[in-house]
Structure formats: structure tokens, C-alpha cells
Design an enzyme around this catalytic site. Structure first.
Site, PDB file in Angstrom:
ATOM      1  N   SER A  66     -61.840  -6.569  14.252  1.00  0.00           N
ATOM      2  CA  SER A  66     -61.350  -5.194  14.317  1.00  0.00           C
ATOM      3  C   SER A  66     -61.245  -4.643  12.903  1.00  0.00           C
ATOM      4  O   SER A  66     -60.506  -5.183  12.073  1.00  0.00           O
ATOM      5  CB  SER A  66     -59.971  -5.156  14.985  1.00  0.00           C
ATOM      6  OG  SER A  66     -59.335  -3.933  14.644  1.00  0.00           O
ATOM      7  N   HIS A  83     -65.430  -4.204  16.305  1.00  0.00           N
ATOM      8  CA  HIS A  83     -64.460  -3.483  17.142  1.00  0.00           C
ATOM      9  C   HIS A  83     -63.850  -2.329  16.341  1.00  0.00           C
ATOM     10  O   HIS A  83     -63.334  -2.522  15.241  1.00  0.00           O
ATOM     11  CB  HIS A  83     -63.382  -4.481  17.577  1.00  0.00           C
ATOM     12  CG  HIS A  83     -62.366  -3.937  18.522  1.00  0.00           C
ATOM     13  ND1 HIS A  83     -62.589  -3.832  19.884  1.00  0.00           N
ATOM     14  CD2 HIS A  83     -61.097  -3.493  18.317  1.00  0.00           C
ATOM     15  CE1 HIS A  83     -61.496  -3.351  20.472  1.00  0.00           C
ATOM     16  NE2 HIS A  83     -60.577  -3.129  19.540  1.00  0.00           N
ATOM     17  N   ASP A  98     -61.128   0.728  16.400  1.00  0.00           N
ATOM     18  CA  ASP A  98     -59.898   1.185  17.063  1.00  0.00           C
ATOM     19  C   ASP A  98     -59.643   2.651  16.781  1.00  0.00           C
ATOM     20  O   ASP A  98     -59.374   3.045  15.645  1.00  0.00           O
ATOM     21  CB  ASP A  98     -58.709   0.357  16.564  1.00  0.00           C
ATOM     22  CG  ASP A  98     -58.714  -1.036  17.168  1.00  0.00           C
ATOM     23  OD1 ASP A  98     -58.755  -1.132  18.407  1.00  0.00           O
ATOM     24  OD2 ASP A  98     -58.675  -2.011  16.410  1.00  0.00           O
ATOM     25  N   MET A 103     -57.298   5.865  17.469  1.00  0.00           N
ATOM     26  CA  MET A 103     -55.924   6.197  17.905  1.00  0.00           C
ATOM     27  C   MET A 103     -55.629   7.660  17.590  1.00  0.00           C
ATOM     28  O   MET A 103     -56.041   8.165  16.542  1.00  0.00           O
ATOM     29  CB  MET A 103     -54.920   5.309  17.171  1.00  0.00           C
ATOM     30  CG  MET A 103     -55.208   3.827  17.303  1.00  0.00           C
ATOM     31  SD  MET A 103     -53.877   2.831  16.601  1.00  0.00           S
ATOM     32  CE  MET A 103     -54.628   1.197  16.657  1.00  0.00           C
ATOM     33  N   HIS A 126     -62.849   1.195  21.009  1.00  0.00           N
ATOM     34  CA  HIS A 126     -61.630   1.092  21.831  1.00  0.00           C
ATOM     35  C   HIS A 126     -60.850   2.391  21.661  1.00  0.00           C
ATOM     36  O   HIS A 126     -60.234   2.624  20.623  1.00  0.00           O
ATOM     37  CB  HIS A 126     -60.828  -0.133  21.334  1.00  0.00           C
ATOM     38  CG  HIS A 126     -59.515  -0.329  22.021  1.00  0.00           C
ATOM     39  ND1 HIS A 126     -58.538  -1.188  21.537  1.00  0.00           N
ATOM     40  CD2 HIS A 126     -58.998   0.203  23.158  1.00  0.00           C
ATOM     41  CE1 HIS A 126     -57.495  -1.169  22.345  1.00  0.00           C
ATOM     42  NE2 HIS A 126     -57.748  -0.324  23.330  1.00  0.00           N
ATOM     43  N   MET A 176     -57.910   4.562  22.131  1.00  0.00           N
ATOM     44  CA  MET A 176     -56.483   4.622  22.470  1.00  0.00           C
ATOM     45  C   MET A 176     -56.047   6.070  22.306  1.00  0.00           C
ATOM     46  O   MET A 176     -55.276   6.428  21.410  1.00  0.00           O
ATOM     47  CB  MET A 176     -55.694   3.677  21.544  1.00  0.00           C
ATOM     48  CG  MET A 176     -55.904   2.213  21.899  1.00  0.00           C
ATOM     49  SD  MET A 176     -55.468   1.094  20.559  1.00  0.00           S
ATOM     50  CE  MET A 176     -56.996   1.162  19.637  1.00  0.00           C
ATOM     51  N   MET A 187     -54.929  -6.022  26.945  1.00  0.00           N
ATOM     52  CA  MET A 187     -54.187  -5.912  25.679  1.00  0.00           C
ATOM     53  C   MET A 187     -53.152  -7.027  25.621  1.00  0.00           C
ATOM     54  O   MET A 187     -52.344  -7.175  26.538  1.00  0.00           O
ATOM     55  CB  MET A 187     -53.490  -4.549  25.577  1.00  0.00           C
ATOM     56  CG  MET A 187     -54.414  -3.366  25.352  1.00  0.00           C
ATOM     57  SD  MET A 187     -55.515  -3.502  23.914  1.00  0.00           S
ATOM     58  CE  MET A 187     -54.346  -3.683  22.554  1.00  0.00           C
ATOM     59  N   GLY A 234     -51.512   0.046  19.148  1.00  0.00           N
ATOM     60  CA  GLY A 234     -51.014   0.974  18.131  1.00  0.00           C
ATOM     61  C   GLY A 234     -51.125   0.444  16.715  1.00  0.00           C
ATOM     62  O   GLY A 234     -51.371   1.208  15.785  1.00  0.00           O
ATOM     63  N   PHE A 235     -50.941  -0.847  16.550  1.00  0.00           N
ATOM     64  CA  PHE A 235     -50.918  -1.406  15.195  1.00  0.00           C
ATOM     65  C   PHE A 235     -51.537  -2.795  15.175  1.00  0.00           C
ATOM     66  O   PHE A 235     -51.447  -3.531  16.163  1.00  0.00           O
ATOM     67  CB  PHE A 235     -49.472  -1.502  14.685  1.00  0.00           C
ATOM     68  CG  PHE A 235     -48.783  -0.170  14.656  1.00  0.00           C
ATOM     69  CD1 PHE A 235     -48.951   0.700  13.589  1.00  0.00           C
ATOM     70  CD2 PHE A 235     -47.990   0.231  15.728  1.00  0.00           C
ATOM     71  CE1 PHE A 235     -48.355   1.951  13.589  1.00  0.00           C
ATOM     72  CE2 PHE A 235     -47.374   1.482  15.731  1.00  0.00           C
ATOM     73  CZ  PHE A 235     -47.551   2.347  14.660  1.00  0.00           C
ATOM     74  N   GLY A 236     -52.109  -3.143  14.045  1.00  0.00           N
ATOM     75  CA  GLY A 236     -52.556  -4.519  13.834  1.00  0.00           C
ATOM     76  C   GLY A 236     -51.371  -5.387  13.436  1.00  0.00           C
ATOM     77  O   GLY A 236     -50.283  -4.890  13.127  1.00  0.00           O
ATOM     78  N   GLY A 237     -51.573  -6.693  13.482  1.00  0.00           N
ATOM     79  CA  GLY A 237     -50.583  -7.624  12.950  1.00  0.00           C
ATOM     80  C   GLY A 237     -49.377  -7.897  13.830  1.00  0.00           C
ATOM     81  O   GLY A 237     -48.381  -8.452  13.366  1.00  0.00           O
ATOM     82  N   ASP A 280     -57.196  -8.450  22.980  1.00  0.00           N
ATOM     83  CA  ASP A 280     -57.017  -7.701  21.738  1.00  0.00           C
ATOM     84  C   ASP A 280     -55.538  -7.677  21.378  1.00  0.00           C
ATOM     85  O   ASP A 280     -54.717  -7.131  22.120  1.00  0.00           O
ATOM     86  CB  ASP A 280     -57.544  -6.271  21.976  1.00  0.00           C
ATOM     87  CG  ASP A 280     -57.522  -5.399  20.743  1.00  0.00           C
ATOM     88  OD1 ASP A 280     -57.145  -5.882  19.664  1.00  0.00           O
ATOM     89  OD2 ASP A 280     -57.895  -4.211  20.873  1.00  0.00           O
ATOM     90  N   GLY A 281     -55.221  -8.267  20.222  1.00  0.00           N
ATOM     91  CA  GLY A 281     -53.854  -8.237  19.711  1.00  0.00           C
ATOM     92  C   GLY A 281     -53.283  -9.631  19.528  1.00  0.00           C
ATOM     93  O   GLY A 281     -53.142 -10.380  20.487  1.00  0.00           O
ATOM     94  N   GLY A 282     -53.010  -9.971  18.277  1.00  0.00           N
ATOM     95  CA  GLY A 282     -52.383 -11.261  17.983  1.00  0.00           C
ATOM     96  C   GLY A 282     -53.293 -12.451  18.243  1.00  0.00           C
ATOM     97  O   GLY A 282     -52.817 -13.569  18.456  1.00  0.00           O
ATOM     98  N   GLY A 337     -58.084  -8.715  14.190  1.00  0.00           N
ATOM     99  CA  GLY A 337     -58.032  -7.885  12.990  1.00  0.00           C
ATOM    100  C   GLY A 337     -57.409  -8.617  11.832  1.00  0.00           C
ATOM    101  O   GLY A 337     -58.099  -9.127  10.945  1.00  0.00           O
ATOM    102  N   SER A 338     -56.081  -8.728  11.864  1.00  0.00           N
ATOM    103  CA  SER A 338     -55.378  -9.308  10.707  1.00  0.00           C
ATOM    104  C   SER A 338     -55.742 -10.772  10.483  1.00  0.00           C
ATOM    105  O   SER A 338     -55.789 -11.227   9.343  1.00  0.00           O
ATOM    106  CB  SER A 338     -53.867  -9.132  10.868  1.00  0.00           C
ATOM    107  OG  SER A 338     -53.436  -9.631  12.110  1.00  0.00           O
TER     108      SER A 338
HETATM  109  C1  DX5 Z   1     -54.164  -2.731  18.367  1.00  0.00           C
HETATM  110  C2  DX5 Z   1     -55.665  -2.668  18.241  1.00  0.00           C
HETATM  111  C3  DX5 Z   1     -56.246  -3.947  17.798  1.00  0.00           C
HETATM  112  C4  DX5 Z   1     -55.809  -4.439  16.444  1.00  0.00           C
HETATM  113  C5  DX5 Z   1     -55.605  -5.908  16.589  1.00  0.00           C
HETATM  114  O1  DX5 Z   1     -53.691  -1.612  19.002  1.00  0.00           O
HETATM  115  O2  DX5 Z   1     -56.265  -2.308  19.474  1.00  0.00           O
HETATM  116  O3  DX5 Z   1     -57.679  -3.972  17.905  1.00  0.00           O
HETATM  117  O4  DX5 Z   1     -56.698  -4.185  15.403  1.00  0.00           O
HETATM  118  O5  DX5 Z   1     -55.046  -6.390  15.432  1.00  0.00           O
HETATM  119  P1  DX5 Z   1     -54.508  -7.876  15.269  1.00  0.00           P
HETATM  120  O6  DX5 Z   1     -55.678  -8.781  15.531  1.00  0.00           O
HETATM  121  O7  DX5 Z   1     -54.052  -7.901  13.865  1.00  0.00           O
HETATM  122  O8  DX5 Z   1     -53.401  -8.063  16.268  1.00  0.00           O
HETATM  123 ZN    ZN Z   2     -58.506  -2.626  19.745  1.00  0.00          ZN
END
Ligand code: DX5
Ligand code: ZN
Length: 230
Positions: A10, A35, A37, A39, A68, A70, A139, A144-147, A179-181, A201-202
Site C-alpha cells: 500500500s 494498492h 488507498d 480517502m 481501494h 474509501m 478490512m 482510514g489510517f496505516g499502522g 488490508d490492515g495490520g 503498508g507500514s
Molecule cells: C487503511 C488502508 C490500508 C493501509 C494499511 O485504511 O486501507 O491499505 O495502507 O496500512 P497498514 O498495512 O500499515 O495497516
Molecule cells: Zn487499503
């Protein structure tokens, strides 16, 4: 049927000042998809990027570009993202009262349609729609946010999705994305439960050592995992 595990970095956690180079680095490191994102500050609290940056990603890589959305009223922007070069366009079930129409619109625009579910949305809400999708995104954090931290209940939800897809005759040909964590610690359980497209992502762009090492770790962590049969 066992689908290959694909890794989709991502770009949300990439250095936006060097975006093309970051995308090319992910491709060289063995990424399968990129990917993106999107938003809008309404459906989710954060605001990110639009079609122009998606086009820049498209021009930087040969890999499939996985968008993606959002955003609220995604049907207003599907044409723009398809024209920008999106191969996949995923919308959230929560903002699509006319999901069939939206998914058909994505296909007509030349992209492949996906549906995303927030952590609190049941997989049952997809039963009438799985005939029209090529991808389901579960999800594993609130978007909304990475990490953010992976929500453990997602593993059971993936198993329930696998059962539903089997019951509807779609377990062989729908991509199941998470997607996420997602990192080398959480990936084995989601793959075992049926996921085959891992967004990270992170864990990749924010890796303490390097993107290359982190991607190899994620690949190694999943390569030996057996997948459940519904
Ligand atoms: C979150 C995004 C993700 C995000 C994942 O809303 O849809 O794609 O980048 O980030 P990580 O892998 O850091 O959880
Ligand atoms: Zn995403």
C-alpha cells in the site's frame, strides 16, 4: 482451489515525494500488485489521493494497480479511476445501496470489481452480491489510517467468507484480500483462513531494515501455510 498468495504494498506508507521510485522499488522487490488507498474525509476521517496520482502510479509500474475507494458515492468517480489506469476498483459495501449497479459500472469502465467490508459489517451482507464480484476485501482494521493493529476476529470472519463463497459456488475464482495490520506475524493466520491477496503498508514501506527484506519475510511467512477448504 488454491490461489497463489499475492502481496500488494500500500503506497499510503510510501514517501509521496518520491512516489514513482517507491513504486518501482516495490516492483523490483517482488510485489505482485500496487494498492492505492483513496480517502475522502467523509467515509473515513483521512484525505489522501485521487485519479491524478493514480495515473502517476500506473505510469510507474507494469503491475496491476489496485484502487481501494474509501469514499462516499464511489459511482461518481469510477470512470475517472478506470481512465487513470486502475486494473481493480474496490468499493465499500457500506456506501453502496445499489451495489449491483456500481459493480456493473466498474466492469463496464474496463476494471475488475471488488467489494470491501468494514470490520463490523457481516459477510452475510454479501450473499446476494458475490455473483458479481471478482474480489472481496475483508478490512482487518477500521479503514482510514496505516499502522493500526490487526483485529484478531478477522480470522474467523475469513473462514465464514470462505464458507459463503463455497455455498455460492465462487470459492475458486474470487480473490480474497485483507488490508490492515498485515505483517509476517499476522499473515500466516489470514492465509490459512482463506486470504490470498495481502495488502501491507507500514510493514513494508515502514520496515526497520528495508522494503526488500520485509517483503521477503512476508513471502516466507506465507509460503508454507496450508489453506482451509470450505
Ligand atoms: C487503511 C488502508 C490500508 C493501509 C494499511 O485504511 O486501507 O491499505 O495502507 O496500512 P497498514 O498495512 O500499515 O495497516
Ligand atoms: Zn487499503
Amino acid at each position: 482451489m488454491k490461489r497463489p498468495v499475492r502481496i500488494a504494498p500500500s503506497i499510503l506508507s510510501a514517501d509521496f515525494g518520491r512516489l514513482a521510485a517507491e513504486v518501482q522499488r516495490a516492483e523490483a522487490a517482488g510485489a505482485d500488485w500496487i494498492h492505492v488507498d483513496v480517502m475522502d474525509g467523509h467515509f473515513v476521517p483521512n484525505i489522501t489521493i485521487g485519479p491524478a496520482v493514480t495515473r502517476a502510479v500506473r505510469e510507474a509500474t507494469q503491475l496491476p494497480v489496485d484502487v481501494h475507494l474509501m469514499i462516499q458515492e464511489p459511482e461518481r468517480y469510477i470512470g475517472a479511476f478506470a481512465q487513470a489506469g486502475a486494473d481493480w476498483i474496490t468499493v465499500h459495501q457500506e456506501v453502496c445501496p445499489h451495489l449491483n449497479r456500481v459493480l456493473a459500472g466498474i466492469r463496464e469502465a474496463g476494471a475488475r470489481p471488488g467489494v470491501a467490508l468494514n470490520p463490523s459489517t457481516s459477510v452475510e451482507t454479501l450473499r446476494e452480491a458475490v455473483a458479481w464480484v471478482d474480489l472481496v476485501l475483508i478490512m482487518t482494521v477500521n479503514p482510514g489510517f496505516g499502522g493500526q493493529s490487526f483485529i484478531p476476529r478477522s480470522v474467523d470472519k475469513l473462514r465464514r467468507l470462505q464458507r459463503l463463497l463455497a455455498e455460492e459456488g465462487r470459492d475458486g475464482d474470487v480473490e480474497v484480500q485483507v488490508d490492515g495490520g498485515i505483517d509476517a506475524a499476522t499473515a500466516p493466520a489470514v492465509v490459512a483462513a482463506g486470504a490470498n491477496v495481502l495488502v501491507a503498508g507500514s510493514a513494508l514501506f515502514g520496515a526497520p531494515d528495508s522494503l526488500e527484506d520485509a517483503l521477503a519475510r512476508l513471502r516466507d511467512a506465507t509460503s508454507a501455510v496450508g489453506r482451509i477448504r470450505a
